[in-house]
Design an enzyme around this catalytic site. Structure first.
Site, PDB file in Angstrom:
ATOM      1  NE  ARG A 131      -4.319  -1.450   1.703  1.00 57.20           N
ATOM      2  CZ  ARG A 131      -5.314  -1.714   2.527  1.00 57.20           C
ATOM      3  NH1 ARG A 131      -5.209  -1.403   3.799  1.00 57.20           N
ATOM      4  NH2 ARG A 131      -6.411  -2.267   2.090  1.00 57.20           N
ATOM      5  CE  LYS A 179     -21.916 -15.882   7.714  1.00 54.53           C
ATOM      6  NZ  LYS A 179     -22.353 -15.150   8.882  1.00 54.53           N
ATOM      7  N   GLY A 220      -8.294  -7.650  -0.400  1.00 50.53           N
ATOM      8  CA  GLY A 220      -8.641  -8.556   0.702  1.00 50.53           C
ATOM      9  C   GLY A 220      -8.098  -9.950   0.506  1.00 50.53           C
ATOM     10  N   GLY A 225     -12.764  -3.369   0.455  1.00 53.21           N
ATOM     11  CA  GLY A 225     -14.102  -2.814   0.699  1.00 53.21           C
ATOM     12  C   GLY A 225     -14.521  -1.857  -0.397  1.00 53.21           C
TER      13      GLY A 225
END
Ligand code: AMP
Length: 398
Positions: A35, A197, A350, A373
């Site tokens: 990053r 999920k 992620g 995100g």
């Protein structure tokens, strides 16, 4: 909105917001500095323009208090090494001392402000806090894509007060890869969605199904789909409340001519544990007390074939519990398949990013997002608050 190279920053004081939220080990050493490296094009450009560069960022969740272990000290040190020049770490991000430090800085210098989240006003998007930050400089540059889905003082509030606002080069790359590709992809366009999920990726699924030619679904969420199709899935992760939604997605895919690929076999075990006994079974033969924790070899072959003619591939979410070796083969095999494809390949941040790096294939992926995100919100078709704020500021400046 404008980008940094479209604005005159020559010799000016430039305040840049980056997402430097990097992982640290117990000795506060950075374990992955990608990053920070991703911010270098913007910082180097500003330095080449003889600007005075003030860097601001956050680390972890100090919740408005000073937490020594979350000081940006290791980040300033690493940035200094990467730039090959001194980076002065301010004691705070606001206050008279910071003001004086900035007022006395010379062109070509770099100052890093201390962790923004040591002040709760940052996450509360407080106007006074944002005004103070904006007051330090001539130009505000937002290059913190990984934080762009949050409306905080240093990326949203500040745009109301900064004299000139623009975005940096990382923001440009991320928005181009996700925005432009989603709007006008080369086809066949294949989405791969995985992870634990459906609930976390429902909106992304709904948005992507309208745009793709093929959709591959793996990971825990596949079991809700398989159950919706009438399969017995043992103790696999199933969101019973979303079975109807899964059925609807299958129907929409059919109506739109989108080809849907679900696992045909899986690796099962009694629990997700490195030491358990595992079996590979067709989906039809999952034991009632066992759970599916990875896709099996037949699914890998099927997914690989589905990817073979792709011109664009977007991937978010692993195919199994890849953190455990016994359940990692599906995800890692798919990374190789994506890397070897002749498509434009875009991977969300992620877990998928971690999996790609573990296989050593990152150089063969067209683009890996720095923001899990934020990139997921783009897949959902949402507008990012930080980007909206920059657009509003641009309108105001005109
Ligand atoms: P997400 O944050 O939704 O992208 O989910 C990522 C997590 O999903 C990873 O930590 C995986 O271990 C987990 N995962 C993937 N496949 C399965 C599965 N079949 N059962 C349970 N968890 C899974």
């Amino acid at each position: 909105m404008k980008y940094i190279n479209e604005i005159d920053i020559k010799g000016k004081r430039v305040l840049c917001r980056f997402d430097f939220n990097v992982p640290l080990d117990e000795n506060l050493h950075i374990t992955d500095d990608r990053r920070i490296k991703a911010a270098l094009p913007t910082i180097n450009y500003a330095l080449d323009e003889d600007a005075q560069v003030i860097v601001m960022a956050h680390l972890g969740r100090p919740k408005g208090k000073v937490v020594d272990s979350l000081s940006l000290k290791p980040l300033a040190k690493r940035l200094s090494r990467l730039l090959g020049k001194e980076v002065v770490l301010a004691k705070d991000c606001i206050g008279d001392d910071v003001k004086t430090l900035i007022q006395n800085m010379k062109s070509g210098c770099v100052i890093m402000l201390e962790n923004l989240r040591f002040h709760r006003e940052e996450t509360e998007n407080d106007d006074d806090f944002a005004r103070e930050l904006a007051g330090y400089v001539d130009v505000y540059v937002d290059d913190a894509f990984g934080n762009a889905h949050r409306a905080h003082a240093s990326n949203v509030g500040i745009t109301k007060f900064a004299k000139v606002c623009c975005a940096g080069f990382l923001m440009k790359r991320e928005l181009n890869y996700f925005g432009t590709t989603l709007e006008d992809p080369l086809r066949p366009f294949v989405a791969i969605i995985g992870g634990s999920k459906i609930s976390g990726k429902l909106e992304a699924l709904a948005n992507l199904i309208k745009r793709v030619d093929k959709m591959i679904i793996g990971g825990g969420m596949a079991f809700t789909f398989l159950k919706a199709m009438g399969h017995e899935v043992g103790t696999s992760l199933v969101e019973d409340n979303l079975i109807k939604t899964a059925r609807q997605s299958i129907k929409i895919a059919k109506e739109r001519g989108v080809k849907l690929y679900l696992p045909v076999d899986c690796v099962i075990a009694e629990k997700a544990d490195p030491k358990v006994v595992t079996k590979i079974v067709p989906i039809q033969e999952i034991d009632p007390n066992w759970m599916g924790l990875d896709i099996g070899p037949a699914s890998i072959a099927l997914f690989r074939e589905a990817l073979s003619d792709a011109k664009t591939i977007m991937w978010n979410g692993p195919m199994g519990v890849f953190e455990i070796d016994a359940f990692s083969m599906g995800t890692f095999s798919l990374v190789h398949a994506v890397a070897q494809s002749h498509a434009l390949t875009i991977v969300g941040g992620g877990d998928t990013d971690v999996a790609v790096h573990r296989t050593g294939e990152s150089d063969y992926i067209t683009y890996i997002s720095t923001g899990g995100g934020a990139s997921l919100e783009l897949l959902e078709g949402k507008k990012l608050p930080a980007v909206e704020a920059l657009n509003r500021a641009e309108k105001r400046m005109k």
